[in-house]
Write a protein that holds these residues in place. Structure first.
Motif, PDB file in Angstrom:
ATOM      1  N   LYS A   1      74.520  71.091  24.132  1.00 18.44           N
ATOM      2  CA  LYS A   1      73.708  71.279  25.338  1.00 18.44           C
ATOM      3  C   LYS A   1      72.573  72.269  25.109  1.00 18.44           C
ATOM      4  N   ARG A   2      72.816  73.232  24.243  1.00 16.81           N
ATOM      5  CA  ARG A   2      71.826  74.284  24.009  1.00 16.81           C
ATOM      6  C   ARG A   2      70.938  74.034  22.798  1.00 16.81           C
TER       7      ARG A   2
ATOM      8  N   ILE B   1      83.323  81.906  25.853  1.00 15.84           N
ATOM      9  CA  ILE B   1      83.973  81.021  26.830  1.00 15.84           C
ATOM     10  C   ILE B   1      85.427  81.449  26.888  1.00 15.84           C
TER      11      ILE B   1
ATOM     12  N   ASN C   1      78.144  84.924  22.704  1.00 18.69           N
ATOM     13  CA  ASN C   1      78.550  84.195  23.898  1.00 18.69           C
ATOM     14  C   ASN C   1      80.066  84.063  23.896  1.00 18.69           C
TER      15      ASN C   1
ATOM     16  N   THR D   1      85.348  72.134  23.166  1.00 23.98           N
ATOM     17  CA  THR D   1      84.628  72.874  24.202  1.00 23.98           C
ATOM     18  C   THR D   1      83.379  73.533  23.624  1.00 23.98           C
TER      19      THR D   1
ATOM     20  N   TRP E   1      79.205  72.776  24.311  1.00 25.58           N
ATOM     21  CA  TRP E   1      78.340  73.908  24.678  1.00 25.58           C
ATOM     22  C   TRP E   1      77.138  73.972  23.735  1.00 25.58           C
TER      23      TRP E   1
END
Ligand code: GTP
Ligand code: MG
Length: 235
Positions: free
Chosen positions: A79-80, A58, A56, A72, A76
């Motif tokens: 949340k996952r 960002i 992934n 940041t 992330w």
């Protein structure tokens, strides 16, 4: 257990191809936080993303610093639903072969596991000159003494594994520091919240490719930040 390795990048294109295969030997996902590198780092990461769903990225519009990159990434990851959240440098200073050792230690009940270059009185650093070594040792002693963290040997190390509960408990938006200071601040906040912190020995390899982002400002920031942490202005 769902694990993510967060890797901040700024101009690390030469290191991506060497780093990714060895990280991939582990059952982990990867999150890059790239700060508008001008050398094609994010394009290289995207090529890898075409081949694997475990990567992934960002992308941030400018160089905003290591601390905010991790913040940041932490948000992330929370949340996952990741259980274990790693910090790792992109420049191959941190050997991905150690990943299982971090997880093993974490499973022994350590909510934060730090990869230490200085366990048991030894120095496991390859490629540093005397000046750099002295700076790192001094920074550790200084910050450890001011903050009461001298039971740990390497509080500035950027190779570490957090259980998600640590990140959840820390007010991420209140974190002010960015360089070395960020690493120290995270340990201190975890300690203040009462989490168990452990260390495993690692060997740190100085980067072969790309250039360092360390500078005097980062050192100065750390020197001041420990006092702010100690006397509570950060709370
Ligand atoms: N996204 C992002 N990544 C950064 C920033 N500054 C540094 N990094 C990355 O953070 C990691 C650590 O930075 P380094 O420059 O290696 O810092 P260092 O390890 O103290 O210095 P060296 O010993 O010279 O390698 C590397 O993966 C960098 O690419 C930044 O402002 N934003
Ligand atoms: Mg480095």
């Amino acid at each position: 257990m769902k694990t993510v390795i967060i890797i901040p990048t700024y101009n690390e294109v030469e290191n991506i191809d060497r780093l990714l295969p060895s990280v991939f030997n582990n059952d982990v996902d990867i999150l890059f936080i790239d700060d508008a590198s001008e050398d094609g780092t994010s394009q290289r990461i995207k090529q890898w993303m075409d081949r694997s769903e475990r990567i992934n990225l960002i992308h941030r519009p400018m160089k905003l610093g290591l601390g905010t990159a991790y913040v940041t990434g932490f948000k992330w990851a929370l949340k996952r639903g990741y259980q274990y959240i790693f910090e790792m440098d992109a420049d191959l200073s941190h050997d991905p072969l150690e990943i299982p050792n971090f997880i093993k230690k974490a499973q022994e009940g350590y909510a934060l596991v730090i990869g230490s270059r200085y366990t048991r009185g030894t120095i496991s650093v390859v490629g540093w000159d005397f000046h750099r070594l002295l700076l790192s040792k001094f920074a550790n002693k200084y910050a450890g003494t001011v903050l009461g963290l001298n039971f740990l040997t390497d509080i500035t190390s950027g190779y570490r594994c957090y259980h998600r509960s640590v990140i959840e408990s820390i007010e991420l938006d209140r974190i002010r520091s960015n360089g070395y200071a960020f690493q120290i601040e995270m340990v201190y906040r975890a300690y203040k919240k009462g989490f168990r912190i452990g260390e495993i020995p690692i060997i740190f390899y100085e980067r072969n490719s790309g250039s360092s982002k360390m500078n005097r400002k980062i050192v100065r920031e750390a020197a001041l930040m420990v006092w702010k942490l100690r006397f509570g202005r950060w709370k």
